[in-house]
Design an enzyme around this catalytic site. Sequence first.
Site, PDB file in Angstrom:
ATOM      1  N   SER B  24      -0.897  75.294 -39.515  1.00  0.00           N
ATOM      2  CA  SER B  24      -1.234  76.382 -38.701  1.00  0.00           C
ATOM      3  C   SER B  24      -1.880  75.386 -37.263  1.00  0.00           C
ATOM      4  O   SER B  24      -1.372  75.446 -36.538  1.00  0.00           O
ATOM      5  CB  SER B  24      -2.155  77.069 -39.352  1.00  0.00           C
ATOM      6  OG  SER B  24      -1.330  77.937 -40.395  1.00  0.00           O
ATOM      7  N   ARG B  47      -9.480  76.657 -33.898  1.00  0.00           N
ATOM      8  CA  ARG B  47      -9.937  78.296 -35.214  1.00  0.00           C
ATOM      9  C   ARG B  47      -9.622  79.900 -34.481  1.00  0.00           C
ATOM     10  O   ARG B  47      -9.392  80.775 -34.873  1.00  0.00           O
ATOM     11  CB  ARG B  47     -11.003  77.602 -35.722  1.00  0.00           C
ATOM     12  CG  ARG B  47     -11.005  77.185 -36.765  1.00  0.00           C
ATOM     13  CD  ARG B  47     -12.159  77.301 -37.832  1.00  0.00           C
ATOM     14  NE  ARG B  47     -11.708  76.458 -39.212  1.00  0.00           N
ATOM     15  CZ  ARG B  47     -11.569  76.341 -40.164  1.00  0.00           C
ATOM     16  NH1 ARG B  47     -11.644  77.866 -40.600  1.00  0.00           N
ATOM     17  NH2 ARG B  47     -11.050  75.682 -40.514  1.00  0.00           N
ATOM     18  N   HIS B  50      -6.303  80.684 -34.102  1.00  0.00           N
ATOM     19  CA  HIS B  50      -5.615  80.874 -35.543  1.00  0.00           C
ATOM     20  C   HIS B  50      -6.245  82.083 -35.745  1.00  0.00           C
ATOM     21  O   HIS B  50      -5.342  82.511 -36.920  1.00  0.00           O
ATOM     22  CB  HIS B  50      -6.329  79.948 -36.611  1.00  0.00           C
ATOM     23  CG  HIS B  50      -6.451  79.747 -38.329  1.00  0.00           C
ATOM     24  ND1 HIS B  50      -7.414  80.499 -39.277  1.00  0.00           N
ATOM     25  CD2 HIS B  50      -4.793  79.336 -38.524  1.00  0.00           C
ATOM     26  CE1 HIS B  50      -6.942  80.181 -40.167  1.00  0.00           C
ATOM     27  NE2 HIS B  50      -4.776  79.510 -40.028  1.00  0.00           N
TER      28      HIS B  50
END
Lengths: 220, 220
Positions: B24, B47, B50
Amino acid sequence: MNTDNFNTDFTPLTVEPNRIYDYSFETILEEYGPHDYNDDEWSIIRRIVHASADFELGKSVILHPDAIRAGVESIRAGRPVIADVQMIQSGSGRKRFQKHGGDLFCHIADEDVSKMAKEHNTTRAIISMQKAARLHEGGIYAIGNAPTALLELIRLIREGIAKPDLIIGMPVGFVSAAESKEELAKVTEVPFITNVGRKGGSTVTVAALNAISILADRQD
Amino acid sequence: MNTDNFNTDFTPLTVEPNRIYDYSFETILEEYGPHDYNDDEWSIIRRIVHASADFELGKSVILHPDAIRAGVESIRAGRPVIADVQMIQSGSGRKRFQKHGGDLFCHIADEDVSKMAKEHNTTRAIISMQKAARLHEGGIYAIGNAPTALLELIRLIREGIAKPDLIIGMPVGFVSAAESKEELAKVTEVPFITNVGRKGGSTVTVAALNAISILADRQD
């Protein structure tokens, strides 16, 4: 608690939750543009947009034609709601289902799930779906985080092991999320709410679940 | 639990959490395009992307130059983390802070908060920030849902009542969310992580908080 430092300067718009919702929903309707949803369907879509402030995500939602009826009946019958992660459990809250005689479960942090996932070198998300299918009859599955949970649930349905009333499947991410939702959209055995693409997540899954529970509360 | 129905057909990519993250993060780096962040800053941004699969949101983030240092030190010193809503508390989890001697609190569902909000005809979010400021010394405030909580925290800081180490302020929505974050970006007393616009929410706030706690865990 001492109350010296209270602020009374906020405008009513800012502190009255119902007015905040009303104003938000008006804005969403205006900016979303023309749509063909009926009122109940729109109540799901607008809550997803409200939770994400993302019209692209809102427009990517797929509502199975039987999803709302199935979800409302399931909640009213006091059937279980199963969440893949605890964020959904705390975001939606157990009370809204308990008052109909049901409850909201999440098995991902159960000790036996963790132990078995390690033993079988797989994810807790997968094992938690297997546990849910064994433990609960029907119900609504709300999956907002783990594509593996959604893929496993679809497998359990195809093998006749799980038979949910409704699946809300909106996992987010770059690995298997979009693919897991494409699989869900092909399911014929169970109605679903899902969306196309990588976006999704716990907050929009909670939004869809709460919208269904609000319809279940309505007297009609 | 019976284990008849185990599926062992998933590819390693799908079931190994570390490989899912790696893949990812590679994809995010590729699609995000060129940026000037250092490694620590990028670990926060990626993040957030994500957790949302939303590059627009990722690119709207504002990182105060002192935010990461302040957050890492706060966690390592075992200072409290305060969440505006329980979704953040369950999404981030208390353990990652308890191991440094701290803890993660959320006061929105406290009985005294609810009672006082009714008495003063205001939101539980506002009262919960007042309670947190009285109860806790410094710490990280993670606000992902309630603009009123963020606005109240800013007021408490300006009046010298609250002095957080770091504010992660990313509420989502159509009423006051963007405005509350504009106010946060003007704060000079406390470092912050925030974003521009309506988007945000509990999942991206959890993502930023967890990224900081991962940096706090690192040996360096």
